[in-house]
Structure formats: structure tokens, C-alpha cells
Design a protein around this motif. Structure first.
Motif, PDB file in Angstrom:
ATOM      1  N   CYS A 279       2.349   0.359 -24.963  1.00 31.54           N
ATOM      2  CA  CYS A 279       2.541  -0.036 -26.356  1.00 31.54           C
ATOM      3  C   CYS A 279       2.792   1.195 -27.218  1.00 31.54           C
ATOM      4  N   GLY A 280       3.470   0.998 -28.315  1.00 32.21           N
ATOM      5  CA  GLY A 280       3.706   2.039 -29.299  1.00 32.21           C
ATOM      6  C   GLY A 280       3.864   1.408 -30.671  1.00 32.21           C
ATOM      7  N   ILE A 281       4.051   2.248 -31.689  1.00 30.82           N
ATOM      8  CA  ILE A 281       4.160   1.778 -33.066  1.00 30.82           C
ATOM      9  C   ILE A 281       5.407   2.369 -33.701  1.00 30.82           C
ATOM     10  N   ILE A 282       6.124   1.545 -34.442  1.00 24.62           N
ATOM     11  CA  ILE A 282       7.239   2.018 -35.265  1.00 24.62           C
ATOM     12  C   ILE A 282       6.897   1.737 -36.717  1.00 24.62           C
TER      13      ILE A 282
ATOM     14  N   VAL B 145       5.467  -3.538 -24.189  1.00 26.09           N
ATOM     15  CA  VAL B 145       6.461  -3.838 -23.162  1.00 26.09           C
ATOM     16  C   VAL B 145       5.761  -3.919 -21.816  1.00 26.09           C
ATOM     17  N   TRP B 146       6.191  -4.873 -20.982  1.00 28.27           N
ATOM     18  CA  TRP B 146       5.705  -4.901 -19.599  1.00 28.27           C
ATOM     19  C   TRP B 146       6.891  -4.941 -18.657  1.00 28.27           C
TER      20      TRP B 146
ATOM     21  N   VAL C  26       7.106  -7.662 -26.514  1.00 28.61           N
ATOM     22  CA  VAL C  26       6.511  -8.455 -27.584  1.00 28.61           C
ATOM     23  C   VAL C  26       6.438  -7.554 -28.814  1.00 28.61           C
ATOM     24  N   THR C  27       7.078  -7.977 -29.894  1.00 30.25           N
ATOM     25  CA  THR C  27       7.120  -7.207 -31.132  1.00 30.25           C
ATOM     26  C   THR C  27       6.239  -7.889 -32.169  1.00 30.25           C
ATOM     27  N   PHE C  28       5.234  -7.159 -32.636  1.00 28.82           N
ATOM     28  CA  PHE C  28       4.292  -7.680 -33.630  1.00 28.82           C
ATOM     29  C   PHE C  28       4.650  -7.093 -34.989  1.00 28.82           C
TER      30      PHE C  28
ATOM     31  N   PRO D  36      -0.145   3.894 -22.182  1.00 25.98           N
ATOM     32  CA  PRO D  36      -0.288   2.800 -21.234  1.00 25.98           C
ATOM     33  C   PRO D  36      -1.384   1.834 -21.642  1.00 25.98           C
ATOM     34  N   ILE D  37      -1.222   0.589 -21.263  1.00 23.34           N
ATOM     35  CA  ILE D  37      -2.271  -0.403 -21.400  1.00 23.34           C
ATOM     36  C   ILE D  37      -2.349  -1.178 -20.085  1.00 23.34           C
TER      37      ILE D  37
END
Length: 209
Positions: free
Chosen positions: A157-160, A172-173, A182-184, A145-146
């Protein structure tokens, strides 16, 4: 630095995972403890900024837009009613150019890309929508969570780690009025994508007119 084809490959793997997950894979850890705060009093809508973060320009790469729009379509399925607004787009740090040798490309060394997919409408259970989104990303790691910020709702948020080796951060919200990702792509830890996420969300949401 990653090439344009490698960036598209990273995005393709992310989108395919999300589309597959929507069909029933739900074994991914989800940010169940994501912070819930009071939603905005008025309904909200999603608007596309002319410039993101003040200087980032909208990409003209059709491949980026196709992937963002595909995510946007998946989000529409999680709404309780039809969408009242929706965007699927991408932004780059430097305006793209075309050359015969390289095709359409980002001309300088900053190859970061931000994809935005978001919808507005009625979301009966924001936490469930957030969890379903992350459940649709079976290779995501470090999901947590954020703070959703002053606009309320829940966020995580997470990381792939894409097959191309390019890091892909996913934030994601979800609240009663909006759902977005939002994909960074290609952001280093020092770029603080989780912190930038809050700024981007604030630039997207507006009171419904």
C-alpha cells in the motif's frame, strides 16, 4: 467535505500518473519486501459483489467507472496471457441521487469512494507485477508491504496526496492468478483502509469455474 468534482479530480490525477508510469517511469520505491505466501491451489477469477462490505452500493457515476476501467486496462497489459475475468467499478457509502442544482451526488456527509480495478489470468511473476504497478505511480509515498491474507501472493500500500488535497490510499495485490488495485478516496487514518483492503479482496476473488 470534498465535493464530487474534487473527488473526480483526485481520481483523475491518480489515473494519469498510473498511465504515465506504465510508459517507462520506474523510479518510485517499491515494496520489494512484500510478504509472499503460497498461492491458492486452484485458479481464481474476479467477481463483482452486489454490495461491498455488506452495505456499500455500486456507484452510478460514469466518471468513477471510467477511471476504474482505465486502471483495469493497464492491468491487462501485465498479464502473461489474455484475461479470464476483469472488473473496473466503484462503490459509495450512500446511494447517489440527482438534483438539478448539484447534479449526480452523494447525498450525506460520507463522501468516501472505493474504486476497484482487477483482472485474472496468468501472472508469471507476481512480485514484478506489484513493483511495476507502484513504479507507475511516481508521486506515491509511504509504499510498504502488507499481509496479502489467506489468498496468498504479495501486497503493498501507499498514499498519493492529490492536488485537490483529498487523501488517496492505494493498495495492490498480485498472485499467480489475479492482479488488482483498491483505491480509497477520502478515507481518514481512523477508517483503516489497509485493514479494509483485505476484506475487499476476499469479497472479489472466487475459484474459477
Amino acid at each position: 467535505m470534498p465535493t464530487g468534482s474534487a473527488i473526480v479530480g483526485a481520481l483523475t490525477s491518480t489515473i494519469l500518473l498510473f498511465a504515465t508510469g506504465c510508459s517507462g517511469q520506474t523510479d518510485t520505491p517499491t515494496p520489494a519486501a512484500a510478504t509472499q505466501s503460497s498461492p491458492p491451489a486452484a485458479a481464481m477469477r474476479i467477481d463483482k459483489p452486489a454490495k461491498l462490505l455488506g452495505t456499500w452500493t455500486e456507484s452510478v457515476d460514469r466518471g468513477f467507472h471510467d477511471r476504474a476501467e482505465q486502471q483495469m486496462g493497464n492491468f491487462k497489459k501485465l498479464l502473461s496471457t489474455g484475461p479470464t475475468s476483469a472488473i473496473g467499478t466503484a462503490y459509495v457509502r450512500a446511494e447517489e441521487v440527482y438534483s438539478r442544482e448539484r447534479g449526480l451526488h452523494i447525498p450525506d456527509d460520507d463522501q468516501r469512494v472505493v474504486l476497484i480495478s482487477a483482472v485474472s489470468g496468468t501472472i508469471s511473476d507476481p512480485t514484478a507485477a506489484l513493483d511495476k504497478t507502484f513504479a507507475g505511480l511516481p508521486n506515491v509515498t509511504g509504499v510498504g508491504p502488507i499481509q496479502p491474507g489467506p489468498l496468498g501472493g504479495v501486497a503493498g500500500c501507499g498514499i498519493i496526496q492529490a492536488k485537490t488535497g483529498i487523501p488517496v490510499d492505494i493498495c495492490v495485490w498480485s498472485d499467480q492468478h489475479t492482479l488488482g488495485m483498491v483505491t480509497f478516496v477520502g478515507f481518514a487514518d481512523a477508517d483503516d483502509p489497509h485493514g479494509v483492503f483485505g476484506q475487499i479482496r476476499a469479497e472479489l476473488e472466487r475459484p474459477a469455474r
